[in-house]
Design a protein around this motif. Structure first.
Motif, PDB file in Angstrom:
ATOM      1  N   UNK A 155       0.844  -1.206   0.000  1.00  0.00           N
ATOM      2  CA  UNK A 155       0.000   0.000   0.000  1.00  0.00           C
ATOM      3  C   UNK A 155       0.876   1.251   0.000  1.00  0.00           C
ATOM      4  N   UNK A 156       1.963   1.207  -0.765  1.00  0.00           N
ATOM      5  CA  UNK A 156       2.976   2.266  -0.719  1.00  0.00           C
ATOM      6  C   UNK A 156       2.420   3.572  -1.292  1.00  0.00           C
ATOM      7  N   UNK A 157       2.557   4.635  -0.539  1.00  0.00           N
ATOM      8  CA  UNK A 157       2.027   5.929  -0.929  1.00  0.00           C
ATOM      9  C   UNK A 157       0.639   6.212  -0.390  1.00  0.00           C
ATOM     10  N   UNK A 158       0.035   5.252   0.279  1.00  0.00           N
ATOM     11  CA  UNK A 158      -1.324   5.410   0.814  1.00  0.00           C
ATOM     12  C   UNK A 158      -1.322   6.267   2.068  1.00  0.00           C
ATOM     13  N   UNK A 159      -2.528   6.554   2.576  1.00  0.00           N
ATOM     14  CA  UNK A 159      -2.629   7.278   3.826  1.00  0.00           C
ATOM     15  C   UNK A 159      -1.964   6.548   4.974  1.00  0.00           C
ATOM     16  N   UNK A 160      -2.159   5.234   5.055  1.00  0.00           N
ATOM     17  CA  UNK A 160      -1.518   4.455   6.121  1.00  0.00           C
ATOM     18  C   UNK A 160      -0.004   4.480   5.978  1.00  0.00           C
ATOM     19  N   UNK A 161       0.478   4.400   4.730  1.00  0.00           N
ATOM     20  CA  UNK A 161       1.930   4.437   4.494  1.00  0.00           C
ATOM     21  C   UNK A 161       2.501   5.789   4.903  1.00  0.00           C
ATOM     22  N   UNK A 162       1.848   6.876   4.522  1.00  0.00           N
ATOM     23  CA  UNK A 162       2.315   8.218   4.883  1.00  0.00           C
ATOM     24  C   UNK A 162       2.302   8.386   6.402  1.00  0.00           C
ATOM     25  N   UNK A 163       1.212   7.959   7.042  1.00  0.00           N
ATOM     26  CA  UNK A 163       1.132   8.078   8.486  1.00  0.00           C
ATOM     27  C   UNK A 163       2.209   7.281   9.192  1.00  0.00           C
ATOM     28  N   UNK A 164       2.438   6.048   8.729  1.00  0.00           N
ATOM     29  CA  UNK A 164       3.476   5.222   9.355  1.00  0.00           C
ATOM     30  C   UNK A 164       4.857   5.835   9.164  1.00  0.00           C
ATOM     31  N   UNK A 165       5.154   6.345   7.953  1.00  0.00           N
ATOM     32  CA  UNK A 165       6.448   6.971   7.710  1.00  0.00           C
ATOM     33  C   UNK A 165       6.625   8.215   8.576  1.00  0.00           C
ATOM     34  N   UNK A 166       5.538   8.970   8.760  1.00  0.00           N
ATOM     35  CA  UNK A 166       5.612  10.140   9.623  1.00  0.00           C
ATOM     36  C   UNK A 166       5.862   9.775  11.066  1.00  0.00           C
ATOM     37  N   UNK A 231       9.784  15.199   2.472  1.00  0.00           N
ATOM     38  CA  UNK A 231      10.382  14.021   1.839  1.00  0.00           C
ATOM     39  C   UNK A 231       9.461  12.819   1.871  1.00  0.00           C
ATOM     40  N   UNK A 232       8.689  12.656   2.956  1.00  0.00           N
ATOM     41  CA  UNK A 232       7.707  11.562   3.023  1.00  0.00           C
ATOM     42  C   UNK A 232       6.682  11.711   1.905  1.00  0.00           C
ATOM     43  N   UNK A 233       6.188  12.921   1.688  1.00  0.00           N
ATOM     44  CA  UNK A 233       5.176  13.131   0.643  1.00  0.00           C
ATOM     45  C   UNK A 233       5.770  12.937  -0.753  1.00  0.00           C
ATOM     46  N   UNK A 234       7.017  13.372  -0.963  1.00  0.00           N
ATOM     47  CA  UNK A 234       7.645  13.145  -2.270  1.00  0.00           C
ATOM     48  C   UNK A 234       7.807  11.654  -2.547  1.00  0.00           C
ATOM     49  N   UNK A 235       8.233  10.909  -1.530  1.00  0.00           N
ATOM     50  CA  UNK A 235       8.393   9.460  -1.713  1.00  0.00           C
ATOM     51  C   UNK A 235       7.041   8.799  -1.965  1.00  0.00           C
ATOM     52  N   UNK A 236       5.996   9.247  -1.267  1.00  0.00           N
ATOM     53  CA  UNK A 236       4.657   8.706  -1.503  1.00  0.00           C
ATOM     54  C   UNK A 236       4.230   8.950  -2.942  1.00  0.00           C
ATOM     55  N   UNK A 237       4.498  10.146  -3.454  1.00  0.00           N
ATOM     56  CA  UNK A 237       4.137  10.468  -4.842  1.00  0.00           C
ATOM     57  C   UNK A 237       4.846   9.557  -5.823  1.00  0.00           C
TER      58      UNK A 237
END
Length: 247
Positions: A155-166, A231-237
Motif C-alpha cells: 500500500x505504498x504511498x497510501x494514507x496508512x503508508x504516509x502516516x506510518x512513515x511520519x 520528503x515523506x510526501x515526495x516518496x509517496x508520490x
C-alpha cells in the motif's frame, strides 16, 4: 412501490453507503451514510457478520429517508475482496436476500469499482488511494494490478503508508537518530500521547491501518516547513506513480 439499489464501498477507514434509483426515470443516488469503523478481518478473511451489522441499520435508515421501499440490487466494492473475500462470497448474497429482499448482488474488489467509476468501459489506469492503495489497468482484454498488499506488506504511498512513515520519523527524533523530525514528534505526541507509549496504542488495534492513516494529515501540515515531512510526501508520490506505470 419504489425499487432501488444499495451501493457499498468498504475500505480501510470504514463504510460508505448510497441508496438510489436507476434505469428509466431513475434519479441516481438519493441518500448517503458513512461509518468510520472498518470491517474486521479474521481467520476467514473479511467478516460478513461485522459488515452486515453496520450495513443493515444504515440501509434501513436510508430506505426510510429516501422512500425506496425495496433494494433490488446491491453492489459492494470491498478492499481485500480478491484475497480475503471467500466468506463474503459465500454468505453475503443469501443474507442480503433474507434481510433486504435483494435479488441481485455484485461483489467486487474496490479497485474494480474505483476503475469503473472513474473511467467506465474504457482502457486506462486508475490508482485507488485512500487508507490503502491499489492500481488497476486494462486494455479491455487483459487486467493488471499493482500493490494493494495491505499496510504491512505494501500500500505504498497510501494514507496508512504516509502516516506510518511520519510516525517513524517522529520516533527517530525521540531517539535522537538520523532522519528524525521534531515537528512530527510534537504532532504525534499531541495526537497519540507520549512517544514511549505509541507501540502499545497502535499495534493491538484491529483498525491499525486507519489509525496510521489518521496521522497523514499531520504529515501534510508539516510538509511546508519540515524537510523530513516533505520528503515523506515526495516518496509517496513516487510510489503512486510507480504503481500507475506498472499497470
Amino acid at each position: 412501490m419504489s425499487v432501488g439499489f444499495l451501493a457499498v464501498d468498504s475500505g480501510g477507514s470504514g463504510l460508505r453507503v448510497v441508496v438510489g434509483t436507476a434505469g428509466d426515470g431513475g434519479r441516481g443516488p438519493l441518500g448517503r451514510r458513512v461509518s468510520g469503523e472498518p470491517v474486521r478481518t479474521g481467520a476467514r478473511g473479511i467478516d460478513p457478520g461485522h459488515l452486515l451489522a453496520q450495513l443493515l441499520p444504515m440501509a434501513a435508515a436510508l430506505t426510510a429517508e429516501t422512500g425506496v421501499a425495496r433494494l433490488d440490487t446491491v453492489s459492494v466494492g470491498a478492499a481485500g475482496m480478491a484475497t480475503l473475500g471467500d466468506a463474503l462470497r459465500a454468505e453475503l448474497p443469501g443474507a442480503l436476500a433474507r434481510e433486504l429482499g435483494t435479488r441481485r448482488v455484485a461483489l467486487a474488489a474496490d479497485a474494480v469499482t474505483a476503475y469503473v467509476g472513474a473511467l467506465g468501459p474504457r482502457s486506462g489506469a486508475v490508482v485507488a488511494a485512500g487508507t490503502g492503495l491499489i492500481a488497476t489497468g486494462t486494455d479491455l482484454t487483459r487486467w493488471r494490478r499493482a500493490d494493494g498488499w495491505g499496510h504491512l506488506l505494501g500500500d505504498c504511498g497510501s494514507g496508512a503508508w504516509i502516516g506510518r512513515a511520519g510516525l517513524e520519523a517522529a520516533l527517530r527524533a525521540h531517539d535522537g537518530r538520523e532522519g528524525g523530525s521534531a515537528p512530527l514528534l510534537a504532532l504525534a505526541e499531541e495526537r497519540f500521547g507520549p512517544a514511549s507509549g505509541l507501540p502499545g496504542r497502535v499495534y493491538p488495534r484491529s483498525d491499525r491501518p486507519a489509525v496510521l492513516a489518521s496521522f497523514a494529515p499531520d504529515v501534510a501540515a508539516c510538509a511546508a516547513g519540515d524537510p523530513v515531512a516533505a520528503g515523506v510526501l515526495r516518496t509517496a508520490a513516487r510510489h503512486i506513480a510507480d504503481s500507475a506505470a506498472a499497470v
